[in-house]
Design an enzyme around this catalytic site. Structure first.
Site, PDB file in Angstrom:
ATOM      1  N   HIS A 271      37.263  42.641  30.810  1.00 10.20           N
ATOM      2  CA  HIS A 271      35.898  43.173  30.771  1.00 10.20           C
ATOM      3  C   HIS A 271      35.990  44.657  30.460  1.00 10.20           C
ATOM      4  CE1 HIS A 271      36.502  45.139  34.647  1.00 10.20           C
ATOM      5  NE2 HIS A 271      36.915  43.981  35.153  1.00 10.20           N
TER       6      HIS A 271
ATOM      7  N   ASP B  58      46.849  29.725  46.669  1.00  8.86           N
ATOM      8  CA  ASP B  58      48.177  30.200  47.039  1.00  8.86           C
ATOM      9  C   ASP B  58      48.108  30.931  48.382  1.00  8.86           C
ATOM     10  OD1 ASP B  58      50.571  32.121  47.062  1.00  8.86           O
ATOM     11  OD2 ASP B  58      50.969  30.889  45.288  1.00  8.86           O
TER      12      ASP B  58
ATOM     13  N   SER C  49      41.701  42.517  37.859  1.00  8.49           N
ATOM     14  CA  SER C  49      41.061  42.157  36.596  1.00  8.49           C
ATOM     15  C   SER C  49      42.054  42.273  35.443  1.00  8.49           C
ATOM     16  CB  SER C  49      39.872  43.076  36.319  1.00  8.49           C
ATOM     17  OG  SER C  49      38.812  42.822  37.199  1.00  8.49           O
TER      18      SER C  49
END
Length: 391
Positions: free
Chosen positions: A212, A339, A354
């Site tokens: 992004h 996990d 990110s």
């Protein structure tokens, strides 16, 4: 009748507008589990609702999707492509961006020499505006703007402003503050720094990261960059994500020549892109992976690669759904972290992750982009093919 229309519209939305396929293959997995028959057709008249057909001049073919082999549902534009090989990174990077001009964070006020509270720029200049020049002289930094205002002697100035896609001239007159200096009453910023994750590197040393764009924290506007660089960074701490409170990675960006990795050439909606001048140490012996296309992504087991614990590791996730038509391009993949080691360390997805690559069946299929604020174990990702389209 209403149910039939709803089902038809749902099928239309489920099927992608266009797909990439490996050159010479015939991949129609997007129709898996549906009573859909897919055939190659001539690129002539579109069926109902297929507005994309004929619009993509670089397409290699068109697939016609029919319900029960009878009712035309949609045509899909097909792009024949060589499957690209990339290095799936997952290493943390320090990001430094220099604005193209000076970004206005807020229009404020100050006390003049009579003790009155004034705001010379109010109603003329807005938060999110980018000041490009003053009286025709380019403005590249906060210091440039402060100097131009101070040297005005209180006369009217003409500021060239970038406001969205428009460029306008705004006249504003500085006032003398209580300390004797000329001011406009603006809070401004000319650069930004932060931490993210490198997603992939091509054999030509082009890279993509974040998944992004980088936006200003105060204005929310996508930063228009003049220059930018990425650096190796050292993780110094983790704030675990909790319901309603996103966590974050904290780190130390090493602004020195030995830690310099490369340039940032673009800050777009799908991430930041540029050219590496040196590979991060952690990627020296990492083998390349093929890129997976969106129609190849399935619900079920996958991995994300990140370095939040100080070294590059793969962690297990479950892909819950794939949306071929997300409202936001970087929310096509929805997944859940399963996990236990990552959940213990971070609580799930946190800021700074990110760009973490998403791997399924040995292919790079996407990158981490967003976290659910009310559930840090769940998040969104962008399709890898969407990031690679920007190169």
């Amino acid at each position: 009748m209403t149910w039939l229309i709803f089902s038809y519209v749902s099928l239309f939305a489920y099927i992608p507008d266009e797909i990439y396929v490996s050159r010479g293959s015939d991949e129609t997995k997007f129709a898996k589990g549906l009573p859909i028959v897919v055939d190659e057709v001539e690129n002539t008249q579109p069926v109902f609702g297929a507005q994309r057909v004929g619009a993509a001049a670089d397409s290699d073919g068109v697939l016609l999707c029919r319900l029960f082999d009878l009712i035309p549902v949609k045509q899909v534009v097909v792009h024949d492509a060589d499957r690209q090989m990339v290095t799936a990174a997952g290493t943390n990077i320090g990001i430094y961006l220099k604005n193209s001009g000076v970004l206005v964070v807020e229009c404020g006020s100050f006390t003049d020499q009579s003790g009155a509270l004034i705001s010379p720029a109010a109603y003329r200049i807005r938060s999110g505006d980018i000041i490009r020049s003053v009286d025709g002289e380019a403005v590249a930094s906060k210091e440039d703007l402060i100097r131009a205002v101070e040297e005005s002697g209180g006369r009217q100035l003409v500021l060239q402003i970038a406001r969205g896609s428009d460029t306008i001239d705004v006249a504003v007159t500085p006032e003398v503050a209580s300390d004797g200096t000329n001011k406009l009453g603006l809070w401004v910023r000319d650069d930004i720094a932060g931490i993210g994750t490198l997603t992939f590197v091509t054999e030509d040393q082009d890279y993509g990261a974040l998944g992004h764009g980088v936006s200003d924290i105060d204005t929310g506007e996508l930063i228009q960059i003049d220059t930018g660089s990425i650096y190796e960074t050292k993780i110094t701490g983790i704030s675990k994500g909790k319901r309603g409170t996103p966590g974050e990675v904290t780190g130390l960006i090493q602004f020195r020549s030995s830690a310099y990795l490369g340039t940032i050439g673009e800050n777009g909606e799908n991430g930041i892109y540029g050219k590496l001048e040196q590979l991060p140490d952690a990627l020296e012996c990492v083998e390349e992976l093929p890129v997976g296309y969106k129609q190849e992504i399935t619900q079920g087991s996958a991995q994300i690669i990140c370095s939040v614990e100080g070294e590059r590791k793969a962690y297990e996730i479950e892909i819950e759904s794939v949306d071929y038509h997300p409202r936001e391009v970087n929310k096509g993949i929805r997944y859940r972290v399963v996990d236990e080691q990552l959940l213990e360390a971070t609580g799930g997805i946190i800021q700074g992750m990110s760009g973490s690559p998403i791997i399924q069946n040995g292919r790079l299929v996407g990158a981490v982009t967003h976290v659910f604020v009310d559930d840090p174990t769940r998040g969104y990702g962008i399709f890898a093919e969407c990031m690679l389209e920007e190169l």
